[in-house]
Design a protein around this motif. Structure first.
Motif, PDB file in Angstrom:
ATOM      1  N   LEU A 183      42.130  26.853  40.412  1.00 20.37           N
ATOM      2  CA  LEU A 183      42.122  28.022  39.541  1.00 20.37           C
ATOM      3  C   LEU A 183      42.005  29.248  40.433  1.00 20.37           C
ATOM      4  CD1 LEU A 183      41.895  29.083  36.537  1.00 20.37           C
ATOM      5  CD2 LEU A 183      39.441  29.260  37.005  1.00 20.37           C
ATOM      6  N   ARG A 187      42.408  34.815  38.014  1.00 27.79           N
ATOM      7  CA  ARG A 187      42.271  34.389  36.615  1.00 27.79           C
ATOM      8  C   ARG A 187      40.801  34.096  36.358  1.00 27.79           C
ATOM      9  NH1 ARG A 187      47.582  30.404  36.908  1.00 27.79           N
ATOM     10  NH2 ARG A 187      49.031  32.069  37.504  1.00 27.79           N
ATOM     11  N   GLU A 189      38.563  35.074  33.716  1.00 29.42           N
ATOM     12  CA  GLU A 189      37.901  34.988  32.419  1.00 29.42           C
ATOM     13  C   GLU A 189      38.285  33.676  31.733  1.00 29.42           C
ATOM     14  OE1 GLU A 189      39.008  38.497  30.326  1.00 29.42           O
ATOM     15  OE2 GLU A 189      38.057  39.848  31.760  1.00 29.42           O
ATOM     16  N   PHE A 190      37.451  32.675  31.959  1.00 23.92           N
ATOM     17  CA  PHE A 190      37.824  31.352  31.457  1.00 23.92           C
ATOM     18  C   PHE A 190      36.673  30.607  30.796  1.00 23.92           C
ATOM     19  CE2 PHE A 190      36.891  31.329  35.975  1.00 23.92           C
ATOM     20  CZ  PHE A 190      35.857  30.434  36.066  1.00 23.92           C
ATOM     21  N   ARG A 235      41.053  25.193  28.450  1.00 19.33           N
ATOM     22  CA  ARG A 235      41.452  26.580  28.738  1.00 19.33           C
ATOM     23  C   ARG A 235      41.546  26.807  30.243  1.00 19.33           C
ATOM     24  NH1 ARG A 235      41.462  30.666  25.344  1.00 19.33           N
ATOM     25  NH2 ARG A 235      40.690  32.101  26.937  1.00 19.33           N
ATOM     26  N   VAL A 236      40.565  26.307  30.970  1.00 17.53           N
ATOM     27  CA  VAL A 236      40.608  26.424  32.431  1.00 17.53           C
ATOM     28  C   VAL A 236      41.851  25.726  32.975  1.00 17.53           C
ATOM     29  CG1 VAL A 236      39.433  25.799  34.575  1.00 17.53           C
ATOM     30  CG2 VAL A 236      38.105  26.592  32.624  1.00 17.53           C
ATOM     31  N   ALA A 238      44.641  25.268  31.519  1.00 18.53           N
ATOM     32  CA  ALA A 238      45.853  26.026  31.191  1.00 18.53           C
ATOM     33  C   ALA A 238      46.109  27.150  32.179  1.00 18.53           C
ATOM     34  CB  ALA A 238      45.745  26.588  29.773  1.00 18.53           C
ATOM     35  N   TYR A 239      45.035  27.722  32.753  1.00 19.59           N
ATOM     36  CA  TYR A 239      45.178  28.841  33.683  1.00 19.59           C
ATOM     37  C   TYR A 239      45.257  28.410  35.145  1.00 19.59           C
ATOM     38  CZ  TYR A 239      44.313  32.174  29.924  1.00 19.59           C
ATOM     39  OH  TYR A 239      44.422  32.924  28.773  1.00 19.59           O
TER      40      TYR A 239
END
Length: 265
Positions: A183, A187, A189-190, A235-236, A238-239
């Motif tokens: 990650l 990026r 804000e996860f 969510r993490v 996905a980023y």
């Protein structure tokens, strides 16, 4: 110790059956010892030393591991890890334990306990390396890891140790039993603030969450909390970068560490 048995057996060119015959145990028992499904009994150690000609190595290792103490929360997690059908880990501070090299793990343990003796450190390193025996199971658990980019940049053990550790990660980016991805810092804000969060998926379909901070760790079982934590992990994910993009970032970091080891002109 499981990893040591497997390594010396392979080096000796012996099958599990052949080793079992030499030390007087069943093939099933030896297989369980090598996959950490059963603890290695003390009386087996001198027989292993005799079989491999290791001059007391396994006997000494057993004595060192006898003195290793883990808080109950770690013992509970390691038991679940051993039985897991799948593991999905967020690593926000260090390389995941299952992916650590001996040198990296040694540096982590030495910094965490400055008063530990070398024997105690080596016993802890051996115990950590033994955890990798879960990948020798058939089928092996699926293991996916997402590493914060800061993990690649945080010096642990110095540039040589870091370069070796990151090089060891490359084959894990996309392999037969999972993936490892990064990650990037851009990026940010996860929703995950813990140093470690692991989604533990059991064979019966149950999911649990293990979270760990710098000095604490706990198993979360509440279904609503587990669902929320799994969604946060998704969510993490996905980023995160793709495995190929992650590998490229890791190779760049390796070059930077290698440059640090070169003597100035």
């Amino acid at each position: 110790m499981a990893a040591q048995i497997r390594e010396h057996r392979t080096r000796a060119g012996m099958s599990v059956t052949e080793l079992a015959d030499v030390v007087g145990y069943s093939k099933a028992s030896m297989s369980r010892f090598e996959t950490c499904d059963s603890p290695v009994p003390e009386e087996l150690c001198p027989k292993l030393d005799a079989a491999f000609g290791t001059n007391g190595l396994f006997t000494a290792l057993f004595e060192m591991l006898r003195g290793v103490r883990f808080p109950d929360r770690y013992l509970e997690y390691m038991s679940l890890e051993n039985d897991a059908f799948g593991l999905r880990e967020w690593a926000g501070f260090r390389i995941p334990g299952l992916l650590q090299t001996p040198a990296y793990a040694r540096a982590v343990f030495r910094e965490a306990d400055r008063g530990a003796t070398e024997e105690e450190i080596e016993a802890r390193v051996a115990a950590r390396m033994d955890r990798r025996a879960i990948f020798d199971k058939d089928p092996s658990p699926y293991f996916a890891a997402i590493l914060d980019e800061s993990v690649l940049r945080r010096w642990i053990g110095g540039p040589i140790v870091m370069a070796e550790q990151l090089a060891a990660l490359l084959p894990m980016m996309d392999h037969e039993y999972g993936t490892a991805r990064v990650l990037p810092l851009c990026r940010g804000e996860f929703g995950l603030s813990e140093a470690t969060q692991i989604v533990i998926e059991l064979e019966d379909g149950t999911s649990l969450i293990y979270v760990e901070g710098s000095a604490s760790g706990q198993i979360l079982e509440d279904p609503d909390v587990v669902t929320m934590r799994k969604r946060t992990y998704d969510r993490v994910s996905a980023y995160a970068l793709t495995p190929r993009e992650s590998a490229a970032m890791i190779r760049a970091a390796i070059k930077e560490y290698e440059a640090c080891t070169q003597s100035p002109i």
